[in-house]
Design a protein around this motif. Structure first.
Motif, PDB file in Angstrom:
ATOM      1  N   MET A   1       0.829  -1.208   0.000  1.00 38.09           N
ATOM      2  CA  MET A   1       0.000   0.000   0.000  1.00 38.09           C
ATOM      3  C   MET A   1       0.860   1.254   0.000  1.00 38.09           C
ATOM      4  SD  MET A   1      -1.595  -0.297   3.793  1.00 38.09           S
ATOM      5  CE  MET A   1      -0.637  -0.922   5.132  1.00 38.09           C
ATOM      6  N   GLN A   2       0.237   2.344  -0.374  1.00 36.80           N
ATOM      7  CA  GLN A   2       0.993   3.589  -0.453  1.00 36.80           C
ATOM      8  C   GLN A   2       0.101   4.748   0.000  1.00 36.80           C
ATOM      9  OE1 GLN A   2       2.049   4.829  -4.439  1.00 36.80           O
ATOM     10  NE2 GLN A   2       3.778   6.058  -3.739  1.00 36.80           N
ATOM     11  N   LYS A  17      -6.852   1.771   3.339  1.00 39.55           N
ATOM     12  CA  LYS A  17      -7.154   2.159   4.731  1.00 39.55           C
ATOM     13  C   LYS A  17      -8.453   2.940   4.716  1.00 39.55           C
ATOM     14  CE  LYS A  17      -3.563   1.101   7.290  1.00 39.55           C
ATOM     15  NZ  LYS A  17      -3.745   0.449   8.563  1.00 39.55           N
ATOM     16  N   LYS A  30     -12.094   0.819   3.904  1.00 38.59           N
ATOM     17  CA  LYS A  30     -11.008   0.101   3.233  1.00 38.59           C
ATOM     18  C   LYS A  30     -11.604  -0.838   2.176  1.00 38.59           C
ATOM     19  CE  LYS A  30      -7.874  -3.486   4.896  1.00 38.59           C
ATOM     20  NZ  LYS A  30      -7.236  -4.105   6.047  1.00 38.59           N
ATOM     21  N   THR A  51      -4.756   6.356   1.596  1.00 42.74           N
ATOM     22  CA  THR A  51      -3.856   5.216   1.453  1.00 42.74           C
ATOM     23  C   THR A  51      -4.498   4.210   0.505  1.00 42.74           C
ATOM     24  OG1 THR A  51      -3.161   5.579   3.721  1.00 42.74           O
ATOM     25  CG2 THR A  51      -2.552   3.491   2.738  1.00 42.74           C
TER      26      THR A  51
ATOM     27  N   TRP B 271       2.321   1.523  10.289  1.00 45.87           N
ATOM     28  CA  TRP B 271       1.697   2.393   9.305  1.00 45.87           C
ATOM     29  C   TRP B 271       0.818   3.419  10.014  1.00 45.87           C
ATOM     30  CZ3 TRP B 271       2.889   2.408   4.231  1.00 45.87           C
ATOM     31  CH2 TRP B 271       2.075   3.168   3.409  1.00 45.87           C
TER      32      TRP B 271
END
Lengths: 102, 290
Positions: A1-2, A17, A30, A51, B271
């Motif tokens: 993920m980014q 997310k 999500k 995200t 995260w």
């Protein structure tokens, strides 16, 4: 993920997310597939970052997959005879490859 | 190494002239906790008097760092819901957060990551009050900070040695000082009057066999440190994953599935804590009093 700027989001990307409001309420869960309308709405609500799955946006100066894998090799270079740690290394490399490819 | 010099380093590290002290409230609360007549209200009152600390405590309690299921809005409900021991380790964490965050951001990230990993591992093992283990993880490398601050010249020598010979930071510390950051960290923790169950894991995180009462906690910190170095999160002086202690692994006894699930949870939590800081804005503190 980014984690990317909402401005960089495109329709077809998937949320990795929950997107929350400033009060901590879940606005969008999500797994939601982003649409242009949804992104527009986030921007209107001052949601600056989201995200998403995979690694859709390349950032200048960011390490390549190969560089990251080499770094993992280097970190584990002195514990090659320890099976649990070698297992940990194998899993880390696999996760990295999967996350960049997805 | 002649003993006189080693003694000199010991004295310098013990005096900790350049290192900030922990707020007196930590010692005061420890004394109160030992008195069976102390009530939750009295304790809550003492914490709330320091409204910045109270605000930080509530911020920490409600952050992804701990991830308690319900939102906690007052100090006394924190004590009732989490128990005094947890609140005490949260206060220690909140105080040390600040000290470390200002000194060395990369080491700070390593420590924060280690605390996250320790929390996940402790929960997986069913340890009571994993928050306490988490606090031990947060402070496990304070000795590195102490060496950097109190012995700047030797700290420079340690770094040169690492570069020239490619040895680990701990190896370089042993060669230059005749002692390592784990030992130095133990003294510092003692000087801060932290409870024994936090001091031992700091001193023994490289060799849990040396611990008397806290072998399990020391083993968790040992593996938490390994995991967070493996992930390359933050920087603790050198980038190498250290050797796994046999004793620590006997305590953890993780199967491949355990490793997979712990790793997944640690990554997820890391995260979530990304960019987390305890800086409180003026308006955050207005709700902190009870």
């Amino acid at each position: 993920m980014q984690q990317i700027l909402t401005l960089q989001a495109k329709d077809g990307m998937t949320l990795a997310k929950d997107v929350m409001t400033s009060e901590g309420r879940v606005l969008c869960g999500k797994g939601t597939l982003l649409t242009a309308a949804l992104i527009e709405r986030f921007l209107k609500m001052d949601i600056v970052q989201v995200t998403v799955d995979g690694h859709p946006v390349s950032v200048p100066g960011e390490k390549s997959l190969q560089e990251e894998l080499l770094e993992i090799e280097e970190r584990f270079s002195e514990v090659k005879s320890v099976p649990p740690l070698m297992y940990l290394k194998k899993r880390l490399m696999k996760k990295l490859v999967d996350s960049q490819g997805g | 190494m002649e003993d006189a010099r080693r003694q000199e380093f010991r004295t310098a590290l013990r005096q900790t002239k350049n290192l900030p002290t922990l707020p007196g409230i930590v010692a005061k609360l420890s004394r109160m906790a030992e008195d069976p007549d102390t009530t939750t209200e009295q304790m809550g009152k003492v914490i709330s008097q320091d409204y910045i600390l109270a605000a930080k405590l509530l911020k920490l309690v409600n952050s992804a760092f701990y991830g308690f299921p319900q939102r906690i809005s007052s100090i006394s409900s924190a004590i009732i819901l989490l128990g005094f021991n947890v609140v005490k380790s949260l206060i220690i964490s909140a105080s040390i957060f600040e000290v470390m965050e200002d000194q060395d951001v990369e080491l700070w990230q390593h420590s924060l990551g280690c605390a996250v990993a320790c929390n996940v591992i402790a929960s997986r093992l069913g340890v009571k009050d994993p928050e306490e283990v988490s606090t031990a993880g947060l402070i496990h490398d304070i000795g590195k900070m102490a060496i950097k601050m109190e012995l700047p010249e030797e700290y420079g020598m340690i770094n040169r040695l690492m570069q020239e010979r490619g040895v680990s930071m701990r190896q370089a510390e042993l060669e230059v000082l005749g002692l390592d950051h784990a030992e130095a960290g133990g003294w510092l923790a003692k000087g801060w009057n932290l409870p024994a169950k936090l001091i031992e894991p700091v001193t023994c995180h490289h060799d849990p066999r040396k611990a008397h009462d806290a072998q399990l906690t020391s083993s968790i910190i040992h593996f938490g440190d390994i995991m967070i170095r493996a992930l390359g999160y933050g920087h603790a002086g050198d980038n190498k994953v250290p050797m796994l202690s046999k004793r620590a692994w006997e305590f953890l006894n993780f199967s491949p599935e355990d490793i997979d699930e712990v790793l997944e949870l640690v990554e997820e939590k890391l995260w979530d804590v990304k960019g987390f800081s305890l800086e409180v804005k003026a308006d955050d503190s207005t709700h902190a009093g009870d």
